[in-house]
Write an enzyme that holds these catalytic residues in place. Structure first.
Site, PDB file in Angstrom:
ATOM      1  N   ASP A 175       0.837  -1.184   0.000  1.00 27.63           N
ATOM      2  CA  ASP A 175       0.000   0.000   0.000  1.00 27.63           C
ATOM      3  C   ASP A 175       0.882   1.248   0.000  1.00 27.63           C
ATOM      4  O   ASP A 175       1.671   1.456   0.921  1.00 27.63           O
ATOM      5  CB  ASP A 175      -0.881  -0.034   1.250  1.00 27.63           C
ATOM      6  CG  ASP A 175      -1.899   1.076   1.238  1.00 27.63           C
ATOM      7  OD1 ASP A 175      -2.714   1.088   0.296  1.00 27.63           O
ATOM      8  OD2 ASP A 175      -1.866   1.946   2.126  1.00 27.63           O
ATOM      9  N   ASP A 225      -9.007  -0.036   1.506  1.00 28.10           N
ATOM     10  CA  ASP A 225      -9.029   0.433   0.109  1.00 28.10           C
ATOM     11  C   ASP A 225     -10.312  -0.021  -0.583  1.00 28.10           C
ATOM     12  O   ASP A 225     -10.963   0.742  -1.289  1.00 28.10           O
ATOM     13  CB  ASP A 225      -7.825  -0.128  -0.674  1.00 28.10           C
ATOM     14  CG  ASP A 225      -6.529   0.603  -0.323  1.00 28.10           C
ATOM     15  OD1 ASP A 225      -6.492   1.228   0.747  1.00 28.10           O
ATOM     16  OD2 ASP A 225      -5.571   0.554  -1.118  1.00 28.10           O
TER      17      ASP A 225
END
Ligand code: ATP
Ligand code: MG
Length: 556
Positions: free
Chosen positions: A65, A394
Site C-alpha cells: 500500500d 481500500d
C-alpha cells in the site's frame, strides 16, 4: 549567509544555516521526489512486489500500500515529504491510487528536469502542467462510464480491482463482496445523492483461522466478554438497553466520614446501597431488556442482580462502538435510567459471547436493516490480518467512491494512455515551449501502463508502442492486462476503477509537482537537522535501499 554592504558583511541567517538556490535547489528537490517515487514503483499493480518495512523498534510491516510504505519510511527531506503528502491526500480523499499518484508526480518532475536542462523556464512548465491537468480531468469526465450507485455488482468489481494488487488477492472476490455489502448497508440517500460513511463500518481483526473465515456481521462485534459467570452467554430475540449511565454507587468527591457505632447501623448502611443498586437494575429490567450494553462500569452487586434476572451484560464498551450499536440495533443510548422505556431498546436476532482466537468477543447480530455493520477479519498471522485490514480499507473506500460518484473507468493504464493521446494532440495547438510541457505531462501519465508492464516482467517499450497504436485507432480502453501478460481491452477484462480515484490522482500529482517546481530557494536553518538516528546507527536494521532517503538529495 551574508552579503556585502559598503564593505561590511551583513549576516542574515544564523550560523550553520545553509542555502541553495536556482537550479541547485530545483535539482535537489526533484531528485528527492524522484527517489520517493522510485521507491514505490515496484509495488504498483497486481504483479507488483510487497515491501517489508522495519521501524526503529524492529516491528515489521509487510505491505504494497503506497501510503503505508511512505508513512513507515520516516522520510526527512522536505521535498520528499511533499510526496508523502501526495499519498496522504490521495488516501484521505478517495482511499486508493496512492502509489499511482506518487509515481506520476515523480515522473512529472523527472520530465520537468529534462525541460529545465533544455532551458525551459519552470514557470512555463508549471503553466503547461496545470493546463494539461485540467484537460486530463475534463477528458476523464467525458470517457467515464455511468453506473447505478446501489448496484452491488459494480461496487464489487471496483473493490476486486483494488484488492487485486494486494497480498490478499487470492481472496479478493470474497472480500470484495463483503466490502460492497457493508457499504450498501450503510449507504443513505441524502437529497438526490447517496452517501456512505466508513465510520459506520466497524472493522475488527483477530489472527487465527484464514482469510476465508472473514465475516460480515449484520450488527456489531464488541471486544468484551459477558461480565458475570451466572449470566446467559447467548440471548435470542435480544432486546438491548444501551446505557451511558453508571450502574454504580458514585463515590463522593470529598472525604466524608460516617461513624458507625453498631452492627445494625452497618447493616442498614449496606442495605441502603444494595437497595439503590437493586432499584437501578429494576428500572432497566422493567423495560423488558434482556441484554445490557454499558459504556461505563457496573457494580458487582448490580451484576449479580442482572444475572439473577437472566440478563446478559457487557460493560466498558467504547463510546464510538456504542454509537455504532445504536445505529445497528435501532436503540437509543440512555443517559438517565429514570427516563428509559421499552421504545429506547434496540433489537437483534442474537447476542452471543464467542471465543475468537484467545479472546472472548460479544456478537450482536441479525439486526434488521442495520445502519452500521461490522467486519471481522481473520487470517493466519498478525501481519496478514494487518495487511488485510489495509486492503479492506481500500476496497471499502472505492466502493464508497462509487456510491458517492457513480462513475467508473477501466484500469490497466488504459485511461492514462487515452489521456496521454489526447494531450499530445492538444499540445500541438499550443505555442512553443508550453507545448513541450504538455507533451511531457502526457508522457508522465504513460508511466502507469509502463510500470504495470515492467512489474509484470513484460517488455514495457514493446507494449507501450502497441498500446499507443491501438489508442490511435480509437481503442480507448486498451491497456496492459498483467494477469494474462498482454495488451487487452480492459473493459472486456473486467478491471474497473472509480472515476474519483483517477481524478484525484491527476489532481494530487499535478499539485505536488507544480508546488515542488515553484521552489527555487531552499533555506535551511542550522538547527533543523532532523530527529536523532534510531539506535543501531543509520538505517537501524532497515532492509538495504529503504533508509536514508535524503542522502545525496540536498544539503540538509
Ligand atoms: N488485472 C489487471 N491488469 C492490469 N492492471 C491492473 C489489473 N488489476 C489492477 N490493475 C491496475 O493496477 C493499478 C493499481 O495498483 P495498486 O493498487 O498497486 O496501486 P494504487 O492503487 O495506485 O495505490 P494503492 O493501492 O497502494 O493506494 C491500477 O492502475 C489498476 O488499473
Ligand atoms: Mg490500489
Amino acid at each position: 549567509m551574508s552579503t556585502e554592504l559598503g564593505g561590511t558583511p551583513v549576516l542574515i541567517l544564523r550560523e550553520g544555516a545553509s542555502r541553495s538556490r536556482g537550479r541547485d535547489a530545483q535539482h535537489a528537490n526533484i531528485m528527492a521526489a524522484k527517489i520517493v517515487a522510485e521507491s514505490v514503483k515496484s509495488a504498483l499493480g497486481p504483479k507488483g512486489m510487497d515491501k517489508m518495512l522495519v521501524d526503529s523498534f524492529g516491528d515489521v510491516t509487510i505491505t504494497s500500500d503506497g501510503r503505508t510504505i511512505l508513512d513507515e519510511m520516516d522520510i526527512q527531506h522536505p521535498a520528499a515529504k511533499m510526496m508523502v503528502e501526495v499519498a496522504k491526500a490521495q488516501d484521505d480523499e478517495v482511499g486508493d491510487g496512492t502509489t499511482s499518484a506518487v509515481i506520476i508526480a515523480g515522473e512529472l518532475l523527472s520530465k520537468a528536469e529534462e525541460l529545465i536542462d533544455k532551458n525551459v523556464h519552470p514557470t512555463v512548465i508549471i503553466d503547461g502542467y496545470r493546463k494539461a491537468g485540467e484537460k486530463a480531468l475534463e477528458l476523464l469526465e467525458k470517457i467515464a462510464i455511468s453506473v447505478t450507485p446501489t448496484n452491488r455488482e459494480w461496487l464489487k468489481k471496483v473493490a476486486t480491482t483494488s484488492m487485486a494488487s494486494k497480498l490478499v488477492a487470492d481472496h479478493k472476490e470474497y472480500l470484495a463482496d463483503i466490502a460492497s455489502q457493508a457499504i450498501l448497508h450503510v449507504a443513505e440517500k441524502v437529497d438526490k445523492e447517496y452517501k456512505a460513511d466508513l465510520d459506520d463500518i466497524m472493522v475488527e481483526k483477530k489472527p487465527g483461522e484464514s482469510l476465508a473465515d472473514t465475516k460480515l456481521i449484520n450488527g456489531i462485534v464488541v471486544d468484551k466478554e459477558v461480565v458475570h459467570p451466572g449470566m446467559p452467554k447467548r440471548v435470542e430475540k435480544a432486546k438491548i438497553a444501551l446505557l451511558d449511565a453508571a450502574l454504580e454507587i458514585e463515590k463522593t468527591e470529598f472525604d466524608a466520614k460516617i461513624n458507625i457505632e453498631s452492627p445494625d447501623q452497618m447493616e442498614a448502611f449496606l442495605q441502603q446501597e444494595e437497595s439503590m443498586l437493586k432499584d437501578m437494575v429494576g428500572k432497566v429490567a422493567k423495560t423488558g431488556a434482556n441484554v445490557v450494553i454499558a459504556q461505563k462500569g457496573i457494580d458487582d452487586l448490580a451484576q449479580h442482580f442482572f444475572a439473577r434476572k437472566g440478563v446478559l451484560v457487557v460493560r466498558r464498551v467504547k463510546k464510538s462502538d456504542m454509537e455504532k450499536l445504536a445505529k445497528a440495533t435501532g436503540g437509543k443510548i440512555i443517559t438517565n435510567l429514570d427516563d428509559m422505556s421499552e421504545k429506547d431498546l434496540g433489537n437483534a436476532e442474537l447476542v452471543e459471547e464467542r471465543k475468537i482466537g484467545d479472546d472472548k468477543m460479544t456478537f450482536i447480530e441479525g439486526c434488521k436493516n442495520p445502519k452500521a455493520v461490522a467486519i471481522l477479519i481473520r487470517g493466519g498471522t498478525e501481519r496478514i490480518v494487518a495487511e488485510a485490514e489495509r486492503s479492506l480499507h481500500d476496497a471499502l473506500c472505492v466502493a464508497r467512491d462509487i456510491v458517492r460518484e457513480p462513475k467508473i473507468v477501466p484500469g490497466g493504464g488504459s485511461p492514462e494512455l487515452e489521456i496521454a493521446r489526447t494531450l499530445k494532440e492538444y499540445a500541438q495547438t499550443l505555442p512553443g515551449r508550453e507545448q513541450l510541457a504538455v507533451q511531457a505531462y502526457a508522457e508522465a501519465l504513460e508511466s502507469i501502463p509502463l510500470t504495470l508492464a515492467e512489474n509484470a516482467g513484460l517488455d514495457p517499450i514493446d507494449i507501450i508502442s502497441e498500446l499507443r497504436a491501438r489508442h490511435e485507432k480509437d481503442e480507448k480502453w486498451a491497456g496492459v492486462e498483467v494477469i494474462e501478460g498482454k495488451p487487452k481491452n480492459m473493459e472486456k477484462a473486467g478491471v474497473y476503477e472509480p472515476l474519483a480515484v483517477k481524478k484525484q490522482m491527476i489532481k494530487s500529482a499535478t499539485e505536488a509537482a507544480t508546488m515542488i517546481l515553484k521552489i527555487d530557494d531552499i533555506i535551511a536553518s542550522g538547527k533543523t537537522k532532523g530527529p536523532p538516528m534510531p539506535p543501531g546507527g543509520p538505517g537501524g536494521g532497515m532492509p538495504p535501499g529503504m533508509g536514508g532517503m535524503g542522502e545525496g538529495a540536498g544539503e540538509f
